[in-house]
Design an enzyme around this catalytic site. Structure first.
Site, mmCIF file in Angstrom:
data_model
loop_
_atom_site.group_PDB
_atom_site.id
_atom_site.type_symbol
_atom_site.label_atom_id
_atom_site.label_comp_id
_atom_site.label_asym_id
_atom_site.label_seq_id
_atom_site.Cartn_x
_atom_site.Cartn_y
_atom_site.Cartn_z
ATOM 1 N N ILE A 132 1.093 -1.225 0.030
ATOM 2 C CA ILE A 132 0.085 0.003 -0.081
ATOM 3 C C ILE A 132 0.909 1.321 0.028
ATOM 4 O O ILE A 132 1.500 1.486 1.078
ATOM 5 C CB ILE A 132 -0.892 -0.042 1.147
ATOM 6 N N PRO A 133 1.198 2.031 -1.215
ATOM 7 C CA PRO A 133 2.211 2.680 -1.178
ATOM 8 C C PRO A 133 2.298 4.139 -0.769
ATOM 9 O O PRO A 133 1.948 5.336 -1.476
ATOM 10 C CB PRO A 133 2.305 2.868 -2.890
ATOM 11 N N CYS A 134 2.258 4.284 0.608
ATOM 12 C CA CYS A 134 2.234 5.444 1.221
ATOM 13 C C CYS A 134 3.451 6.304 0.939
ATOM 14 O O CYS A 134 3.491 7.625 0.988
ATOM 15 C CB CYS A 134 2.018 5.364 2.774
ATOM 16 N N HIS A 135 4.707 5.797 0.349
ATOM 17 C CA HIS A 135 5.710 6.577 0.138
ATOM 18 C C HIS A 135 5.396 7.295 -1.066
ATOM 19 O O HIS A 135 6.181 8.348 -1.401
ATOM 20 C CB HIS A 135 6.753 5.353 -0.070
#
Length: 177
Positions: A132-135
């Site tokens: 889950i690409p919070c970056h």
């Protein structure tokens, strides 16, 4: 029952968590909120979902976009789960802002406004980092803020996806979205 396993990434050790069927957590060792969704009394083990997660991570760390997502079980409030769902919609190799996610959520619910800070809080509690690409979420002025795994890792993850990180700035104090 919860289960845990480890994965050695180029950016450091990662702990994986599962409910036996789905992935419930993925954290860099020592990151903020480390293992927050991993229940006490968990067992170490190797499960098919851990093999799927390792295959996904291997592909990702080779600099390629994985063409599948391991089964995920999101543990958090309804608002957090909605924000995390919005994160999954950010395309590989692209970024968005906390404010843009807030605008999307407001539009979906017919609201005048959703707080970018509330979105930032939910993004920060993402227990499935990288997948889950919070970056991929940045501050409104191009600030690289709010990555629980550390700003250095955030920069490396963005660069791995081919994003020119030189255009972003690192704030000297604070981490407001």
């Amino acid at each position: 029952m919860d289960y845990a396993n480890s994965y050695d990434s180029p950016l450091g050790a990662i702990t994986l968590a599962s409910d036996g069927c789905s992935l419930t957590g993925l954290w860099f060792e020592g990151q903020k909120y480390f293992a927050v969704t991993l229940r006490a009394g968990h067992q170490e083990g190797n499960l098919p979902v851990f093999e799927d997660a390792a295959r996904w991570l291997d592909t990702y760390f080779e600099g390629k976009e994985p063409d599948f997502t391991p089964p995920l079980a999101l543990r958090g409030s309804a608002f957090c789960r909605e924000v995390w769902g919005a994160l999954l919609e950010i395309p590989y190799g692209q970024t968005t802002t906390y404010g843009e996610i807030a605008r999307i959520l407001a539009a979906r619910h017919g609201l005048g406004k959703v707080s970018a800070r509330a979105v930032g809080g939910a993004v920060g509690r993402n227990a499935l980092s990288i997948i889950i690409p919070c970056h991929r979420v940045i501050g409104a002025r191009g600030n690289l803020t709010g990555y629980a795994g550390g700003i250095d890792r955030k920069i490396k993850l963005l660069a791995l996806e081919g994003i020119d990180t030189a255009r972003f700035s690192i704030p000297k104090t604070g981490s407001a979205p």
